[in-house]
Enzyme design. Structure first.
Site, short mmCIF file in Angstrom:
data_model
loop_
_atom_site.label_atom_id
_atom_site.label_comp_id
_atom_site.label_asym_id
_atom_site.label_seq_id
_atom_site.Cartn_x
_atom_site.Cartn_y
_atom_site.Cartn_z
N TRP A 106 1.01 -1.20 0.15
CA TRP A 106 -0.01 -0.17 -0.09
C TRP A 106 0.95 1.12 0.01
CZ3 TRP A 106 -4.02 -1.78 -1.79
CH2 TRP A 106 -4.26 -3.11 -1.53
N ASP A 176 -1.60 6.45 6.50
CA ASP A 176 -2.90 5.76 6.18
C ASP A 176 -2.99 4.66 7.16
OD1 ASP A 176 -4.31 3.80 4.81
OD2 ASP A 176 -3.20 3.21 3.53
N LYS A 200 -12.36 -2.33 7.46
CA LYS A 200 -11.55 -3.21 8.29
C LYS A 200 -12.22 -3.26 9.56
CE LYS A 200 -8.33 -3.22 4.96
NZ LYS A 200 -7.97 -4.31 4.08
#
Length: 365
Positions: A106, A176, A200
């Site tokens: 990511w 993030d 999540k």
């Protein structure tokens, strides 16, 4: 406890488990929310009924994280992946640089987008170590005039997580937190911007939370499409266009659930207990199970491991699926096994997995 109708152990990495109590409440309110005669999905996003849902979700998030008054909280769409582009679009120019700490896939994707708007550079990377650890970094590793520093707090694919956050002095820090937001208390003031996809720990997919410091907003570029400006969403209370109303409703209910569990300190304690059940089996297996992440960088959200050979690994996943364990396959890019133990994954599921792992080892060691 597992509800009788939810007879699987959900370890999916995202979209992931949601609290059963939240799902049951949503089910009860699905066709008639707050005596409106309509589902929350049918309400106008300009109505007072929905506005109350929207504002309560923001207020709960501010309360749980004790967000200072000089920050804004907004809801946007496009997931964390859109943020990879929006961040440099808003805060990077051809004359400035942004530093990225590389800890997995990511951060790689986020870094790639900087080339479209300015210059990004890699402060540190653990790629040569197969992303098994979090690099050690400090203010000495960045430039004082950097537009920002970007880091990914938890790495779902490799199972690593920042244990402590570095101090970069006056350089803005953007994080993030998609896969560990609301899993533990944090000091929001250490960051100039936090962003996270909801799927999540916060709710269903479709909502992205952004917590952004007002002083960073003041530095934003003006030559940005209206809907891609953070200020647009701040000025409109995240109602510039039609928001994902049901997702925001669910996010608010998840935040209520976190509050009812005792808040983030309790959530963190339970998350540590859940992860320990599984990590202990790995550590005590004498190499039968092989953890990917270095112990000092282990994630409480994503536990990654392999077995001593691929044939046995395949058998492990097949037998686990037969016993109701869902989502234990590792990410397609790396293989192996992964148990995602997000907030809503019950302790019972982690205990059951640890017992299954012991039994499987006893049969095949």
């Amino acid at each position: 406890m597992n509800h009788p109708s939810r007879n699987v152990y959900n370890f999916n990495a995202g979209p992931s488990a949601l609290p059963t109590a939240v799902l049951e409440k949503a089910q009860q309110e699905l066709t008639n929310f707050n005596q409106s005669g309509m589902s929350v999905m049918e309400l106008s996003h300009r109505s007072k009924t929905y506005e109350a849902v929207h504002n309560e979700a923001i207020d709960r998030l501010k309360k749980l994280y004790d967000i200072p008054n000089d920050y804004e909280v907004i809801f946007v769409q496009g997931g964390a992946s859109l943020q990879f582009s929006m961040i440099p679009m808003n805060f990077l120019t051809k004359d400035t640089k942004a530093g990225y700490i590389m800890t997995g896939s990511w951060s790689e994707k986020a870094f790639k987008e900087t080339a479209l708007f300015g210059t990004g550079y890699k402060i540190a990377s653990s790629k040569d170590d197969a992303y098994r650890h979090i690099p050690t970094v400090s203010a000495e590793d960045v430039n004082e005039d950097d537009a920002y520093v970007h880091l990914t707090t938890n790495n779902t694919i490799y199972g690593t997580q920042w244990q402590e956050y570095p101090d970069f002095g006056n350089v803005p820090v953007i994080a993030d937190m998609s896969s560990d937001i609301m899993s533990k208390p944090i000091d929001v003031s250490k960051f100039d911007m936090i962003y996270a996809g909801a799927q999540k720990n916060l709710g269903p997919s479709g909502v992205t939370v952004v917590i952004i410091k007002k002083s960073l907003l003041e530095k934003a570029n003006e030559q940005v499409p209206t809907i891609l400006k953070y200020q647009t969403h701040v000025d409109s209370n995240s109602l510039y266009n039609t928001p994902p109303t049901f997702g925001i409703y669910m996010l608010g209910e998840v935040l209520k659930w976190i509050d009812m569990q005792g808040g983030l300190e309790t959530i963190q304690k339970v998350n540590k207990e859940k992860a320990t059940y599984i990590y202990d089996v790995i550590d005590e297996s004498n190499g039968f199970y092989i953890g990917h992440a270095d112990k000092a960088s282990r994630s409480l959200m994503n536990i990654t491991f392999r077995l001593k050979d691929e044939a046995l690994e395949k058998q492990f996943l097949e037998e686990a699926a037969e016993k109701g364990f869902v989502g234990l396959n590792g990410h397609r890019s790396v293989g192996g096994c992964r148990a995602s133990t997000y907030n809503a994954v019950p302790t019972e599921a982690c205990l059951a997995l640890s017992e299954f792992m012991k039994e499987f080892q006893a049969k095949h060691a």
